[in-house]
Design a protein around this motif. Structure first.
Motif, PDB file in Angstrom:
ATOM      1  N   PHE A  56       0.840  -1.199   0.000  1.00  0.00           N
ATOM      2  CA  PHE A  56       0.000   0.000   0.000  1.00  0.00           C
ATOM      3  C   PHE A  56       0.875   1.249   0.000  1.00  0.00           C
ATOM      4  O   PHE A  56       0.620   2.201  -0.737  1.00  0.00           O
ATOM      5  CB  PHE A  56      -0.939  -0.023   1.199  1.00  0.00           C
ATOM      6  N   GLU A  57       1.928   1.251   0.802  1.00  0.00           N
ATOM      7  CA  GLU A  57       2.836   2.402   0.845  1.00  0.00           C
ATOM      8  C   GLU A  57       3.546   2.601  -0.488  1.00  0.00           C
ATOM      9  O   GLU A  57       3.715   3.727  -0.945  1.00  0.00           O
ATOM     10  CB  GLU A  57       3.861   2.226   1.964  1.00  0.00           C
ATOM     11  N   GLN A  58       3.957   1.506  -1.128  1.00  0.00           N
ATOM     12  CA  GLN A  58       4.654   1.600  -2.409  1.00  0.00           C
ATOM     13  C   GLN A  58       3.754   2.149  -3.504  1.00  0.00           C
ATOM     14  O   GLN A  58       4.233   2.719  -4.478  1.00  0.00           O
ATOM     15  CB  GLN A  58       5.219   0.238  -2.809  1.00  0.00           C
ATOM     16  N   SER A  59       2.434   1.988  -3.349  1.00  0.00           N
ATOM     17  CA  SER A  59       1.509   2.523  -4.344  1.00  0.00           C
ATOM     18  C   SER A  59       1.112   3.966  -4.026  1.00  0.00           C
ATOM     19  O   SER A  59       0.243   4.534  -4.674  1.00  0.00           O
ATOM     20  CB  SER A  59       0.265   1.641  -4.454  1.00  0.00           C
ATOM     21  N   GLY A  60       1.755   4.562  -3.008  1.00  0.00           N
ATOM     22  CA  GLY A  60       1.503   5.964  -2.677  1.00  0.00           C
ATOM     23  C   GLY A  60       0.563   6.174  -1.513  1.00  0.00           C
ATOM     24  O   GLY A  60       0.281   7.309  -1.146  1.00  0.00           O
ATOM     25  N   GLY A  61       0.055   5.102  -0.927  1.00  0.00           N
ATOM     26  CA  GLY A  61      -0.853   5.224   0.212  1.00  0.00           C
ATOM     27  C   GLY A  61      -0.089   5.438   1.507  1.00  0.00           C
ATOM     28  O   GLY A  61       1.115   5.188   1.589  1.00  0.00           O
ATOM     29  N   LYS A  62      -0.818   5.918   2.525  1.00  0.00           N
ATOM     30  CA  LYS A  62      -0.183   6.157   3.820  1.00  0.00           C
ATOM     31  C   LYS A  62      -1.223   6.058   4.938  1.00  0.00           C
ATOM     32  O   LYS A  62      -2.431   6.113   4.692  1.00  0.00           O
ATOM     33  CB  LYS A  62       0.494   7.515   3.842  1.00  0.00           C
ATOM     34  N   VAL A  63      -0.736   5.894   6.147  1.00  0.00           N
ATOM     35  CA  VAL A  63      -1.596   5.900   7.322  1.00  0.00           C
ATOM     36  C   VAL A  63      -2.321   7.246   7.368  1.00  0.00           C
ATOM     37  O   VAL A  63      -1.722   8.293   7.124  1.00  0.00           O
ATOM     38  CB  VAL A  63      -0.781   5.664   8.608  1.00  0.00           C
ATOM     39  N   GLY A  64      -3.605   7.220   7.641  1.00  0.00           N
ATOM     40  CA  GLY A  64      -4.426   8.435   7.687  1.00  0.00           C
ATOM     41  C   GLY A  64      -5.269   8.639   6.446  1.00  0.00           C
ATOM     42  O   GLY A  64      -6.211   9.428   6.462  1.00  0.00           O
ATOM     43  N   ASP A  65      -4.956   7.922   5.357  1.00  0.00           N
ATOM     44  CA  ASP A  65      -5.754   8.031   4.131  1.00  0.00           C
ATOM     45  C   ASP A  65      -7.146   7.464   4.349  1.00  0.00           C
ATOM     46  O   ASP A  65      -7.316   6.443   5.013  1.00  0.00           O
ATOM     47  CB  ASP A  65      -5.118   7.241   2.982  1.00  0.00           C
ATOM     48  N   THR A  66      -8.143   8.116   3.772  1.00  0.00           N
ATOM     49  CA  THR A  66      -9.486   7.551   3.699  1.00  0.00           C
ATOM     50  C   THR A  66      -9.556   6.809   2.375  1.00  0.00           C
ATOM     51  O   THR A  66      -9.257   7.384   1.327  1.00  0.00           O
ATOM     52  CB  THR A  66     -10.565   8.654   3.750  1.00  0.00           C
ATOM     53  N   VAL A  67      -9.917   5.532   2.434  1.00  0.00           N
ATOM     54  CA  VAL A  67      -9.883   4.684   1.245  1.00  0.00           C
ATOM     55  C   VAL A  67     -11.239   4.031   0.999  1.00  0.00           C
ATOM     56  O   VAL A  67     -12.071   3.919   1.899  1.00  0.00           O
ATOM     57  CB  VAL A  67      -8.798   3.585   1.377  1.00  0.00           C
ATOM     58  N   MET A  68     -11.438   3.608  -0.251  1.00  0.00           N
ATOM     59  CA  MET A  68     -12.611   2.829  -0.636  1.00  0.00           C
ATOM     60  C   MET A  68     -12.123   1.430  -0.986  1.00  0.00           C
ATOM     61  O   MET A  68     -11.044   1.267  -1.550  1.00  0.00           O
ATOM     62  CB  MET A  68     -13.300   3.465  -1.836  1.00  0.00           C
ATOM     63  N   PHE A  69     -12.910   0.411  -0.610  1.00  0.00           N
ATOM     64  CA  PHE A  69     -12.509  -0.966  -0.857  1.00  0.00           C
ATOM     65  C   PHE A  69     -13.696  -1.772  -1.352  1.00  0.00           C
ATOM     66  O   PHE A  69     -14.848  -1.334  -1.243  1.00  0.00           O
ATOM     67  CB  PHE A  69     -11.892  -1.594   0.396  1.00  0.00           C
ATOM     68  N   ASP A  70     -13.411  -2.941  -1.929  1.00  0.00           N
ATOM     69  CA  ASP A  70     -14.446  -3.810  -2.474  1.00  0.00           C
ATOM     70  C   ASP A  70     -15.468  -4.184  -1.414  1.00  0.00           C
ATOM     71  O   ASP A  70     -15.138  -4.375  -0.242  1.00  0.00           O
ATOM     72  CB  ASP A  70     -13.825  -5.096  -3.045  1.00  0.00           C
ATOM     73  N   LYS A  71     -16.707  -4.323  -1.826  1.00  0.00           N
ATOM     74  CA  LYS A  71     -17.815  -4.652  -0.933  1.00  0.00           C
ATOM     75  C   LYS A  71     -17.670  -6.057  -0.356  1.00  0.00           C
ATOM     76  O   LYS A  71     -17.349  -7.006  -1.065  1.00  0.00           O
ATOM     77  CB  LYS A  71     -19.133  -4.556  -1.707  1.00  0.00           C
ATOM     78  N   GLY A  72     -17.873  -6.165   0.947  1.00  0.00           N
ATOM     79  CA  GLY A  72     -17.933  -7.455   1.609  1.00  0.00           C
ATOM     80  C   GLY A  72     -16.605  -8.134   1.856  1.00  0.00           C
ATOM     81  O   GLY A  72     -16.571  -9.306   2.208  1.00  0.00           O
ATOM     82  N   ILE A  73     -15.492  -7.421   1.727  1.00  0.00           N
ATOM     83  CA  ILE A  73     -14.203  -8.085   1.904  1.00  0.00           C
ATOM     84  C   ILE A  73     -13.516  -7.691   3.209  1.00  0.00           C
ATOM     85  O   ILE A  73     -12.454  -8.205   3.521  1.00  0.00           O
ATOM     86  CB  ILE A  73     -13.255  -7.835   0.711  1.00  0.00           C
ATOM     87  N   ASP A  74     -14.133  -6.799   3.989  1.00  0.00           N
ATOM     88  CA  ASP A  74     -13.520  -6.409   5.252  1.00  0.00           C
ATOM     89  C   ASP A  74     -13.846  -7.443   6.328  1.00  0.00           C
ATOM     90  O   ASP A  74     -14.894  -8.072   6.312  1.00  0.00           O
ATOM     91  CB  ASP A  74     -13.941  -5.011   5.676  1.00  0.00           C
ATOM     92  N   TYR A  75     -12.923  -7.628   7.229  1.00  0.00           N
ATOM     93  CA  TYR A  75     -13.048  -8.594   8.310  1.00  0.00           C
ATOM     94  C   TYR A  75     -12.870  -7.827   9.605  1.00  0.00           C
ATOM     95  O   TYR A  75     -11.833  -7.203   9.821  1.00  0.00           O
ATOM     96  CB  TYR A  75     -11.963  -9.668   8.142  1.00  0.00           C
ATOM     97  N   ASP A  76     -13.907  -7.815  10.471  1.00  0.00           N
ATOM     98  CA  ASP A  76     -13.810  -7.004  11.675  1.00  0.00           C
ATOM     99  C   ASP A  76     -13.074  -7.728  12.798  1.00  0.00           C
ATOM    100  O   ASP A  76     -13.164  -8.937  12.941  1.00  0.00           O
ATOM    101  CB  ASP A  76     -15.181  -6.508  12.134  1.00  0.00           C
ATOM    102  N   LEU A  77     -12.330  -6.934  13.558  1.00  0.00           N
ATOM    103  CA  LEU A  77     -11.530  -7.410  14.682  1.00  0.00           C
ATOM    104  C   LEU A  77     -11.757  -6.485  15.863  1.00  0.00           C
ATOM    105  O   LEU A  77     -11.942  -5.280  15.680  1.00  0.00           O
ATOM    106  CB  LEU A  77     -10.039  -7.378  14.330  1.00  0.00           C
ATOM    107  N   ASP A  78     -11.719  -7.022  17.073  1.00  0.00           N
ATOM    108  CA  ASP A  78     -11.811  -6.208  18.278  1.00  0.00           C
ATOM    109  C   ASP A  78     -10.433  -6.105  18.915  1.00  0.00           C
ATOM    110  O   ASP A  78      -9.797  -7.116  19.200  1.00  0.00           O
ATOM    111  CB  ASP A  78     -12.798  -6.818  19.274  1.00  0.00           C
TER     112      ASP A  78
END
Length: 100
Positions: A56-78
C-alpha cells in the motif's frame, strides 16, 4: 474512530493487509421519529487506514488516508481496548478518497 490514527502509531500490518477504522454509521430518522435507514450507505465501504502494508505504501498510500474498498471483503476485529477495526487486503483497496 478518527482518533485511532494517532493512538495506533505502534500498530504495524503484517502480510498483504491494511487495518482500517470506519466512521460511525449515521441513521436517518424522520421528524416524527420513523427510522429511515442509514444516511450514506456508500460509506460502508470506506475506512481510514491506521496501519498499512508495504504494498500500500509503495503505491503511494499512507496511514491516515481515507480509502474505498471492495464490498464485503472487510473482516472485523476487536482490539484489546474494545475498539473495532477492520482488516482489508491491500489489493482490495481501489481508491483514496479526495486524493488525500
Amino acid at each position: 474512530g478518527y482518533d485511532s490514527v494517532n493512538k495506533m502509531k505502534n500498530l504495524k500490518a503484517v502480510g498483504p493487509f491494511c487495518i482500517l477504522t470506519k466512521p460511525e454509521a449515521e441513521e436517518d430518522v424522520s421528524s416524527s421519529g420513523i427510522y429511515l435507514g442509514i444516511k450514506d450507505v456508500a460509506k460502508e465501504n470506506e475506512g481510514i487506514v491506521i496501519a498499512c502494508c508495504e504494498e500500500f505504501e509503495q503505491s503511494g498510500g499512507k496511514v491516515g488516508d481515507t480509502v474505498m474498498f471492495d464490498k464485503g471483503i472487510d473482516y472485523d476485529l476487536d482490539l484489546p481496548d474494545g475498539e473495532k477495526v477492520y482488516r482489508v487486503r491491500c489489493n482490495s483497496i481501489f481508491a483514496v478518497v479526495d486524493g488525500q
